[in-house]
Write a protein that holds these residues in place. Structure first.
Motif, short mmCIF file in Angstrom:
data_model
loop_
_atom_site.label_atom_id
_atom_site.label_comp_id
_atom_site.label_asym_id
_atom_site.label_seq_id
_atom_site.Cartn_x
_atom_site.Cartn_y
_atom_site.Cartn_z
N ALA A 42 -5.23 0.72 -6.75
CA ALA A 42 -5.28 1.44 -5.00
C ALA A 42 -4.95 3.00 -5.06
N ILE A 43 -4.57 3.70 -5.85
CA ILE A 43 -4.28 4.76 -5.89
C ILE A 43 -5.64 5.22 -5.81
N ARG A 44 -7.40 4.66 -5.99
CA ARG A 44 -8.44 5.16 -6.11
C ARG A 44 -8.79 5.01 -4.24
N PHE A 45 -8.33 3.78 -4.23
CA PHE A 45 -8.62 2.93 -2.52
C PHE A 45 -8.46 3.80 -2.36
N ALA A 46 -7.12 5.13 -1.84
CA ALA A 46 -6.08 5.38 -0.64
C ALA A 46 -6.90 6.53 -0.63
N TRP A 47 -7.87 7.06 -2.10
CA TRP A 47 -8.34 8.63 -2.52
C TRP A 47 -9.53 9.26 -1.41
N ASP A 48 -10.13 8.64 -1.25
CA ASP A 48 -10.81 9.11 0.22
C ASP A 48 -10.16 9.71 1.70
N MET A 97 0.49 -1.14 0.20
CA MET A 97 -0.02 -0.11 -0.01
C MET A 97 1.28 1.27 -0.26
N HIS A 98 1.77 1.43 -1.10
CA HIS A 98 3.09 2.50 -1.39
C HIS A 98 1.62 3.67 -1.35
N GLU A 99 0.95 2.98 -2.02
CA GLU A 99 -0.09 4.20 -2.79
C GLU A 99 -0.40 5.29 -1.67
N LEU A 100 -0.79 4.52 -0.62
CA LEU A 100 -1.68 5.61 -0.04
C LEU A 100 -0.50 7.32 0.49
N ALA A 101 1.05 6.46 0.77
CA ALA A 101 2.07 7.35 0.39
C ALA A 101 1.83 8.51 -0.21
N ILE A 102 1.63 7.86 -2.00
CA ILE A 102 1.40 8.86 -2.68
C ILE A 102 0.17 9.75 -2.95
N VAL A 103 -1.00 9.11 -2.85
CA VAL A 103 -2.00 10.01 -2.58
C VAL A 103 -1.96 10.76 -1.59
N GLU A 104 -0.57 10.85 -0.55
CA GLU A 104 -0.40 12.22 0.60
C GLU A 104 0.63 12.85 -0.46
N SER A 105 1.55 12.07 -1.36
CA SER A 105 1.69 13.73 -1.64
C SER A 105 1.61 14.55 -2.74
#
Lengths: 225, 77
Positions: free
Chosen positions: B40-46, B1-9
């Protein structure tokens, strides 16, 4: 709907000043931190090695034996979701260490590593190992500013892993096949592994070791020096 | 789930470039070799946008060749 910007207005009389065309690299901040770490390390002549593998492949055991046997002072930054168990292990082996707990995080990032480097304050010319969070996926994406990447795979994990986790193996400088002492007890084909690594990591050096029993470790110390 | 870090960036970058205005829509380009998964980006987005200037924004993802992940367009209020 306006086809230029996708907004709800039916006519095209409105202005489009609210649409910003950009080119922002989402990982730019992380890359800047990594570049800054690389500069910081270069100024001090410090070699930082990012050690990555799945959990249980033998990263900590590799470092413990290396610290005990390689006749050199090492510094270790440990990354795990929780506990300071690994920092304690490498400390007991004789290295100065610092533990980063990432909580929910699946990888170390260059910002965390920078703080750890400053806290450790390794002397000029030293070697710093970063033991990344056990994971064959996410850590591959984040440059920490390291000089080299060592990727471990252990024989019980299977010979197909370089094919299944290409990002990790593509970025490796050194691939260590660990637990070579278990080769006769597990279904692992050295031939398949060699072909898979040649495909994914054509530039990487490959060594077979047993960090627990000591087999092949001399090659690793040679690579380090 | 590094995508959470991506969305935060992404949220950091968006807030930096939006001039304090609320972001309505964002267009993200994801390189096929980036190891970032659109789903995974969409999942972390909200979760990652909650309480930020990007909260409630629509997200369009365009998959492209290459290894970069880039915000190429934002619509702000």
């Amino acid at each position: 709907m306006c086809t230029t910007c996708g907004c709800e207005e039916a006519t095209h009389d409105h202005r489009h000043e609210h649409v910003l065309d950009l080119e922002i690299d989402v990982l730019a901040k992380s890359k800047r931190y990594a570049a800054d770490n690389r500069k910081w390390l270069a100024e001090r002549g410090i070699r930082m090695i990012n050690v990555m593998s799945s959990p249980g492949a033998g990263k900590t055991t590799l470092l413990e034996r290396t610290i005990r046997e390689a006749k050199k002072e090492f510094f270790v930054i440990e990354g795990d979701q929780a506990t300071a168990l690994d920092a304690e292990r490498v400390k007991a082996a004789g290295a100065r260490s610092i533990q980063i707990n990432t909580g929910a995080g699946c990888h170390l990032d260059p910002h965390m590593v920078r703080h750890a480097l400053e806290d450790l304050d390794p002397p000029r010319g030293s070697v710093v190992f970063v033991e990344n969070v056990g994971n064959l996926v996410c850590p591959a994406l984040f440059d920490l500013g390291e000089a080299e990447r060592v990727v471990l795979l252990s024989t019980p994990e299977g010979d197909d892993k370089p094919l299944k986790y290409p990002h990790m193996f593509q970025t490796a400088s050194l691939v260590l096949l660990n637990k070579i002492d278990l080769l006769e007890h597990v279904p692992f084909s050295l031939e398949n592994f060699t072909l898979a690594v040649a495909k994914q990591s054509p530039r990487a050096t490959v060594m077979h070791v047993s960090a627990w029993k000591g087999q092949g470790m001399g090659d690793f110390y040679g690579w380090l020096s | 789930m590094h995508e959470l870090a991506i969305v935060e960036s992404m949220v950091d970058a968006a807030e930096e470039h939006s001039g304090g205005r609320h972001v309505k829509r964002m267009v993200l380009q994801i390189g096929a070799l980036s190891a970032v998964l659109p789903d995974a980006i969409r999942f972390a987005w909200d979760v990652a946008t909650e309480g930020t200037l990007v909260e409630g924004a629509a997200l369009d993802i365009v998959e492209v060749p290459g290894a970069d992940v880039k915000i190429v367009r934002m619509e702000v209020a």
